[in-house]
Design a protein around this motif. Structure first.
Motif, PDB file in Angstrom:
ATOM      1  N   LYS A 213       0.865  -1.178   0.000  1.00  0.00           N
ATOM      2  CA  LYS A 213       0.000   0.000   0.000  1.00  0.00           C
ATOM      3  C   LYS A 213       0.899   1.224   0.000  1.00  0.00           C
ATOM      4  O   LYS A 213       1.641   1.464   0.946  1.00  0.00           O
ATOM      5  CB  LYS A 213      -0.913   0.007   1.229  1.00  0.00           C
ATOM      6  N   LEU A 214       0.834   2.010  -1.061  1.00  0.00           N
ATOM      7  CA  LEU A 214       1.703   3.172  -1.223  1.00  0.00           C
ATOM      8  C   LEU A 214       0.848   4.427  -1.360  1.00  0.00           C
ATOM      9  O   LEU A 214       0.029   4.543  -2.271  1.00  0.00           O
ATOM     10  CB  LEU A 214       2.587   3.000  -2.454  1.00  0.00           C
ATOM     11  N   THR A 215       1.046   5.376  -0.430  1.00  0.00           N
ATOM     12  CA  THR A 215       0.246   6.596  -0.413  1.00  0.00           C
ATOM     13  C   THR A 215       1.144   7.817  -0.349  1.00  0.00           C
ATOM     14  O   THR A 215       2.047   7.888   0.487  1.00  0.00           O
ATOM     15  CB  THR A 215      -0.697   6.613   0.805  1.00  0.00           C
ATOM     16  N   VAL A 242      -1.926  11.793  -3.637  1.00  0.00           N
ATOM     17  CA  VAL A 242      -1.538  12.615  -4.780  1.00  0.00           C
ATOM     18  C   VAL A 242      -0.392  11.902  -5.481  1.00  0.00           C
ATOM     19  O   VAL A 242       0.731  11.889  -4.986  1.00  0.00           O
ATOM     20  CB  VAL A 242      -1.096  14.025  -4.340  1.00  0.00           C
ATOM     21  N   LEU A 243      -0.674  11.310  -6.614  1.00  0.00           N
ATOM     22  CA  LEU A 243       0.335  10.504  -7.273  1.00  0.00           C
ATOM     23  C   LEU A 243       1.131  11.333  -8.275  1.00  0.00           C
ATOM     24  O   LEU A 243       0.575  11.927  -9.193  1.00  0.00           O
ATOM     25  CB  LEU A 243      -0.317   9.325  -7.985  1.00  0.00           C
ATOM     26  N   VAL A 260      -6.870   1.737  -6.789  1.00  0.00           N
ATOM     27  CA  VAL A 260      -6.362   3.093  -6.949  1.00  0.00           C
ATOM     28  C   VAL A 260      -7.366   4.080  -6.383  1.00  0.00           C
ATOM     29  O   VAL A 260      -8.555   4.036  -6.723  1.00  0.00           O
ATOM     30  CB  VAL A 260      -6.093   3.422  -8.433  1.00  0.00           C
ATOM     31  N   SER A 261      -6.898   4.959  -5.493  1.00  0.00           N
ATOM     32  CA  SER A 261      -7.745   6.005  -4.919  1.00  0.00           C
ATOM     33  C   SER A 261      -6.926   7.291  -4.869  1.00  0.00           C
ATOM     34  O   SER A 261      -6.176   7.536  -3.923  1.00  0.00           O
ATOM     35  CB  SER A 261      -8.210   5.602  -3.512  1.00  0.00           C
ATOM     36  N   LEU A 262      -7.083   8.132  -5.906  1.00  0.00           N
ATOM     37  CA  LEU A 262      -6.228   9.305  -6.072  1.00  0.00           C
ATOM     38  C   LEU A 262      -7.034  10.597  -6.026  1.00  0.00           C
ATOM     39  O   LEU A 262      -8.151  10.672  -6.548  1.00  0.00           O
ATOM     40  CB  LEU A 262      -5.480   9.227  -7.403  1.00  0.00           C
ATOM     41  N   ARG A 263      -6.435  11.628  -5.397  1.00  0.00           N
ATOM     42  CA  ARG A 263      -7.015  12.968  -5.417  1.00  0.00           C
ATOM     43  C   ARG A 263      -6.514  13.771  -6.609  1.00  0.00           C
ATOM     44  O   ARG A 263      -7.171  14.674  -7.088  1.00  0.00           O
ATOM     45  CB  ARG A 263      -6.663  13.714  -4.124  1.00  0.00           C
ATOM     46  N   HIS A 264      -5.311  13.408  -7.082  1.00  0.00           N
ATOM     47  CA  HIS A 264      -4.699  14.169  -8.164  1.00  0.00           C
ATOM     48  C   HIS A 264      -3.602  13.340  -8.810  1.00  0.00           C
ATOM     49  O   HIS A 264      -2.888  12.608  -8.145  1.00  0.00           O
ATOM     50  CB  HIS A 264      -4.102  15.480  -7.618  1.00  0.00           C
TER      51      HIS A 264
END
Length: 280
Positions: A213-215, A242-243, A260-264
């Motif tokens: 899990k990479l955030t 934010v990837l 995948v759960s990304l804000r940007h």
């Protein structure tokens, strides 16, 4: 035959091992309170194998000094020879770094298996990085000054299988040193909060890893890094926040599930490898 029914204290009649196990299932604060019930209960809490110290607002101790003295007393009086779980939660209270370090060191000397630390100020004892019994480690550090916990150049955690860590600066300073000393690692959660620019290639060369899990939380989106995955046994991959990195999938031959759960997304595409299709 008398019809009188005698009241029997079922808990007090239990063997000490079972009673201690029951007390281990509750927060340490309440386990210690059972010592006032009777002479039978006076010392039972001292043999618990789980220690859960919660200094948050949901479980207040009416002052930092009182909380610190309580933890000191419990660890000084405990009689157990092995700790299954040692949890410290005080991310709303600025406990002295020296106190935190000494508590963790005590847990290590008592052969701790699972360590869960969530705090504002954090200093880790050197003994932690060579703990032979540790199987699960969680470090969440809300650093007000942006400074992270330190990590020695030599780390030896031969039994660690699960690692959950949050860093606020360059992960090469601590997180990757820590990961490098875990030859049996199967599950890794890494959250990076980057307040300053730093270049580097994040290489995950972990043959034993099954879950990653990479955030990226607060990041500088103009700072593009590359993430290289050499994880032949990886089955699950999560990417969040934010990837702003390119991903090179060198060996993910066992991968089954990706979330995948990304804000940007700060780039036109994420995957860069001839073996993988480009995702844009």
């Amino acid at each position: 035959m008398s019809s009188k029914i005698e009241n029997v204290d079922m808990f007090s009649s239990l063997p000490e091992e079972i009673l201690s196990h029951i007390l281990s299932l509750m927060p340490t604060k309440y386990a210690v309170r059972t010592s006032i019930l009777s002479k039978r209960w006076r010392y039972s809490w001292m043999f618990v194998t789980n220690f859960d110290f919660d200094g948050t607002c949901r479980n207040p101790f009416r002052g930092l000094d009182r909380f610190t003295k309580f933890v000191d007393r419990v660890l000084n009086d405990c009689k157990t020879s092995k700790i299954n779980l040692f949890r410290l939660q005080f991310y709303e209270t600025c406990v002295q770094k020296l106190s935190t370090s000494s508590w963790i060191d005590k847990a290590v000397r008592l052969n701790v298996c699972e360590l869960d630390i969530r705090s504002i100020q954090l200093e880790l004892p050197l003994s932690l990085f060579t703990c032979k019994t540790l199987t699960k480690l969680r470090l969440e550090h809300w650093a007000c000054d942006g400074k992270d916990w330190g990590c020695p150049s030599s780390v030896d955690l031969p039994c660690l299988k699960t690692l959950d860590v949050v860093v606020h600066s360059d992960p090469f300073v601590n997180a990757f040193k820590l990961i490098g000393g875990c030859p049996m690692l199967e599950s890794l959660s890494l959250e990076v909060t980057r307040r300053k620019k730093f270049a580097g290639c994040y290489i995950f060369n972990i043959p034993t890893l099954k879950r990653l899990k990479l955030t990226f939380a607060l990041v500088i989106t103009s700072d593009i890094n590359k993430v290289v995955l050499r994880v032949p046994n990886l089955e699950y991959l999560f990417l969040g926040g934010v990837l702003c990195s390119l991903f090179q999938m060198e060996d993910v031959s066992s991968l089954v599930d990706v979330s995948v759960s990304l804000r940007h997304i700060a780039y036109d595409y994420l995957w860069v490898d001839s073996k993988w299709s480009v995702w844009s």
